[in-house]
Design a protein around this motif. Structure first.
Motif, PDB file in Angstrom:
ATOM      1  N   LEU A 116      35.091  45.571  45.765  1.00 45.60           N
ATOM      2  CA  LEU A 116      35.550  46.101  47.059  1.00 45.60           C
ATOM      3  C   LEU A 116      36.904  46.764  46.638  1.00 45.60           C
ATOM      4  N   HIS A 117      36.930  47.970  47.509  1.00 50.41           N
ATOM      5  CA  HIS A 117      38.045  48.891  47.530  1.00 50.41           C
ATOM      6  C   HIS A 117      38.658  49.111  48.586  1.00 50.41           C
ATOM      7  N   LEU A 118      40.108  49.048  48.411  1.00 54.30           N
ATOM      8  CA  LEU A 118      41.016  49.594  49.689  1.00 54.30           C
ATOM      9  C   LEU A 118      41.249  50.995  49.790  1.00 54.30           C
ATOM     10  N   PRO A 119      40.965  51.659  50.692  1.00 54.37           N
ATOM     11  CA  PRO A 119      40.880  53.055  50.789  1.00 54.37           C
ATOM     12  C   PRO A 119      42.349  53.391  50.782  1.00 54.37           C
ATOM     13  N   VAL A 120      43.482  52.961  51.472  1.00 52.25           N
ATOM     14  CA  VAL A 120      44.781  53.452  51.419  1.00 52.25           C
ATOM     15  C   VAL A 120      45.722  52.214  51.087  1.00 52.25           C
ATOM     16  N   GLY A 121      45.086  51.201  51.386  1.00 51.45           N
ATOM     17  CA  GLY A 121      46.201  50.227  51.236  1.00 51.45           C
ATOM     18  C   GLY A 121      45.773  48.759  51.814  1.00 51.45           C
ATOM     19  N   TYR A 122      46.594  47.750  51.743  1.00 47.80           N
ATOM     20  CA  TYR A 122      46.459  46.484  52.681  1.00 47.80           C
ATOM     21  C   TYR A 122      46.585  46.773  54.200  1.00 47.80           C
ATOM     22  N   ALA A 150      35.412  51.250  65.672  1.00 47.29           N
ATOM     23  CA  ALA A 150      36.215  52.025  65.035  1.00 47.29           C
ATOM     24  C   ALA A 150      36.267  51.763  63.680  1.00 47.29           C
ATOM     25  N   HIS A 151      36.935  52.793  62.954  1.00 50.15           N
ATOM     26  CA  HIS A 151      37.639  52.547  61.702  1.00 50.15           C
ATOM     27  C   HIS A 151      38.252  51.017  61.666  1.00 50.15           C
ATOM     28  N   SER A 152      38.253  50.686  60.312  1.00 56.28           N
ATOM     29  CA  SER A 152      39.015  49.310  60.135  1.00 56.28           C
ATOM     30  C   SER A 152      39.574  49.396  58.823  1.00 56.28           C
ATOM     31  N   TRP A 153      40.716  48.086  58.594  1.00 58.48           N
ATOM     32  CA  TRP A 153      41.419  47.951  57.353  1.00 58.48           C
ATOM     33  C   TRP A 153      40.594  47.225  56.308  1.00 58.48           C
ATOM     34  N   HIS A 154      39.428  46.732  56.801  1.00 58.98           N
ATOM     35  CA  HIS A 154      38.663  46.078  55.891  1.00 58.98           C
ATOM     36  C   HIS A 154      38.253  46.656  54.380  1.00 58.98           C
ATOM     37  N   PRO A 155      38.239  45.800  53.374  1.00 52.71           N
ATOM     38  CA  PRO A 155      38.067  46.460  52.120  1.00 52.71           C
ATOM     39  C   PRO A 155      36.415  46.947  51.976  1.00 52.71           C
ATOM     40  N   VAL A 156      36.362  47.682  51.236  1.00 49.76           N
ATOM     41  CA  VAL A 156      34.902  48.648  51.436  1.00 49.76           C
ATOM     42  C   VAL A 156      34.073  48.052  50.213  1.00 49.76           C
ATOM     43  N   PRO A 157      32.713  47.724  50.361  1.00 42.14           N
ATOM     44  CA  PRO A 157      31.779  47.495  49.232  1.00 42.14           C
ATOM     45  C   PRO A 157      31.783  48.589  48.535  1.00 42.14           C
ATOM     46  N   LEU A 158      31.534  48.424  47.012  1.00 42.17           N
ATOM     47  CA  LEU A 158      31.769  49.500  45.993  1.00 42.17           C
ATOM     48  C   LEU A 158      30.603  48.870  44.999  1.00 42.17           C
ATOM     49  N   LYS A 168      31.899  38.771  45.022  1.00 45.03           N
ATOM     50  CA  LYS A 168      31.780  38.264  43.526  1.00 45.03           C
ATOM     51  C   LYS A 168      31.731  38.803  42.222  1.00 45.03           C
ATOM     52  N   GLY A 169      31.903  40.382  42.556  1.00 44.33           N
ATOM     53  CA  GLY A 169      31.618  41.173  41.574  1.00 44.33           C
ATOM     54  C   GLY A 169      32.881  41.439  40.702  1.00 44.33           C
ATOM     55  N   ILE A 170      32.608  41.869  39.416  1.00 50.89           N
ATOM     56  CA  ILE A 170      33.684  42.147  38.183  1.00 50.89           C
ATOM     57  C   ILE A 170      34.716  43.043  38.619  1.00 50.89           C
ATOM     58  N   LEU A 171      34.561  43.844  39.418  1.00 50.11           N
ATOM     59  CA  LEU A 171      35.455  44.949  39.861  1.00 50.11           C
ATOM     60  C   LEU A 171      36.704  44.582  40.318  1.00 50.11           C
ATOM     61  N   GLY A 172      36.457  43.264  41.317  1.00 49.85           N
ATOM     62  CA  GLY A 172      37.406  42.807  42.454  1.00 49.85           C
ATOM     63  C   GLY A 172      37.709  43.735  43.305  1.00 49.85           C
ATOM     64  N   HIS A 173      38.941  43.658  43.855  1.00 54.51           N
ATOM     65  CA  HIS A 173      39.482  44.583  44.909  1.00 54.51           C
ATOM     66  C   HIS A 173      40.376  45.499  44.092  1.00 54.51           C
ATOM     67  N   ILE A 174      40.070  46.573  44.295  1.00 51.01           N
ATOM     68  CA  ILE A 174      40.767  47.870  43.630  1.00 51.01           C
ATOM     69  C   ILE A 174      40.892  48.823  44.766  1.00 51.01           C
ATOM     70  N   PRO A 175      42.188  49.472  44.347  1.00 48.35           N
ATOM     71  CA  PRO A 175      42.473  50.819  45.224  1.00 48.35           C
ATOM     72  C   PRO A 175      41.365  52.047  44.929  1.00 48.35           C
ATOM     73  N   ALA A 176      40.942  52.506  45.963  1.00 51.49           N
ATOM     74  CA  ALA A 176      39.766  53.550  45.866  1.00 51.49           C
ATOM     75  C   ALA A 176      40.533  54.603  44.826  1.00 51.49           C
TER      76      ALA A 176
END
Ligand code: ZN
Length: 400
Positions: free
Chosen positions: A56-62, A343-351, A373-381
């Motif tokens: 999952l990625h975080l487009p801008v931040g938490y 609306a747009h939201s802050w949720h992390p985005v599947p990748l 569950k993926g190996i990439l975890g949560h990463i910044p976009a």
């Protein structure tokens, strides 16, 4: 990301990198406990998820809800907080205008002025056809203000863009837009001493436009906002040594791609048109950004089923893209647009990322829950492009 060391480690080869963005792809659970991506039947994306790496990625931040501008800059590998892009630039790029360093780009609306008050900020949502006629009229009458040339282009419906070209134009101005109806027109005000000239030019433009439009109805004045000068942003060719192509039906996303140096030829409105262009240009570029808009539009309308259908449509057409055999493909969104939020939201985005050297992790399906569950975890976009370059063997070893 890693701007200090990139020049040392970036290299080239003949790999092809593909970034497929479903705008607003991410969701959150609805009353039935599922997201749009979970509800969608996506056998092709699921197969890629099983074979590749997910996260999952975080487009801008938490906790930050991004606009599509920052959302895309993050995906393109730029820190969206460092590289902030005013709406005027995107609007101008989007309607095919050139913006050079030093130019001031602005978004405009036609509006209705009655008895000294703005009574409609969108001039009754006049059709694009009329907008074009009015823009032609403005263009004919307003070519230059002081030493500044004026370029105007029609957008959709009541919208247009203006680019002011001349020395010493700052974008530090307040909006010339009262924001609510029933108020008198609001002139642009300089927010810094260096913006006094720009404010004077902008206000003169509004005055001249209102004179030119005096006999028109309902579009008899203009509102200007979103002032922006070009951010100094390193281009794909120099930053990543990638010849990049941006494919997007909607003007604003072509603008975003162009901002980072992608070529952005015009393309038709459908996903098929976009895929046809991708196939046509496949041999000419290294990096391909393909943008699907409607997933976001349906999310914003609160249309869960509509968003599901677009995701399914993209999935059904995915084999035509995979046929091209990209060395690395990423499928993701620029932010979440959950239909429960409209609306747009802050949720992390599947990748999802699949290439020859990507790790086949435990994610069984392309969805928020499985991507967690993926190996990439949560990463910044911003990190996505680095992982794509690495997977395409375009990054050399750092240090001895
Ligand atoms: Zn978006």
């Amino acid at each position: 990301m890693y701007e200090e060391i990139l020049p040392q480690i970036i290299t080239t080869n003949d790999t092809k990198l593909l970034l497929l963005v479903l705008d607003g792809l991410g969701g959150t659970t609805n009353q039935d406990g599922v997201t749009e991506l979970e509800a969608a039947n996506t056998p092709n994306m699921d197969a890629l998820a099983r074979a590749g790496s997910c996260g999952l990625h975080l487009p801008v931040g938490y906790g930050i809800t991004p606009g599509s501008g920052p959302g895309h800059l993050g995906l393109f590998g730029y820190n969206p907080i460092k590289y902030q892009t005013g709406r005027g630039i995107l609007e101008a790029f989007g309607v095919g205008m050139h913006v050079n360093p030093g130019d001031l780009a602005v978004r405009g609306n036609f509006a209705t002025l009655k008895d000294g008050l703005i009574v409609d900020r969108r001039a009754g949502r006049i059709p694009t056809e009329l907008c074009r006629k009015l823009v032609a009229k403005l263009r004919e009458h307003i070519k230059q203000i002081e030493d500044v040339t004026v370029d105007i282009e029609a957008g959709k419906d009541y919208r247009f863009a203006v680019v002011f070209r001349g020395p010493d134009l700052s974008d530090k101005l307040s909006d010339a837009d009262p924001q609510i109806v029933g108020k008198p027109p609001k002139p642009a005000e300089p927010l810094a001493p260096e913006a006094e000239k720009a404010a004077r030019i902008v206000n003169k433009f509004i005055q001249m436009a209102t004179e030119v439009l005096a006999d028109e109805h309902p579009a008899n004045t203009v509102l200007l906002r979103g002032y922006a000068t070009l951010p100094d942003i390193p281009k794909y060719e120099e930053k990543y040594k990638l010849r990049a192509l941006g494919i997007a039906s909607y003007p604003m996303y072509r603008g975003l791609a162009k901002l980072v140096g992608m070529d952005t030829p015009p393309v038709g409105e459908t996903i098929d048109d976009e895929i046809a262009l991708l196939r046509e240009k496949w041999n000419d570029y290294d990096f391909f950004f393909v943008h699907i808009k409607k997933s976001d539009s349906y999310g914003e309308d609160g249309n869960f089923e509509g968003k599901v259908k677009i995701i399914e449509e993209v999935d059904a057409k995915l084999p035509q893209i995979l046929d091209l055999k990209p060395d690395i493909i990423v499928i993701t969104g620029d932010h979440a647009t959950p239909s429960v939020l409209k609306a747009h939201s802050w949720h992390p985005v599947p990748l999802l990322m699949k290439g020859r050297y990507t790790f086949a992790d435990d994610a069984q399906k392309f969805s928020e829950r499985e991507c967690a569950k993926g190996i990439l975890g949560h990463i910044p976009a911003e990190a996505i492009i680095m992982l794509m370059l690495a997977a395409a063997v375009r990054l050399l070893k750092f240090g001895a």
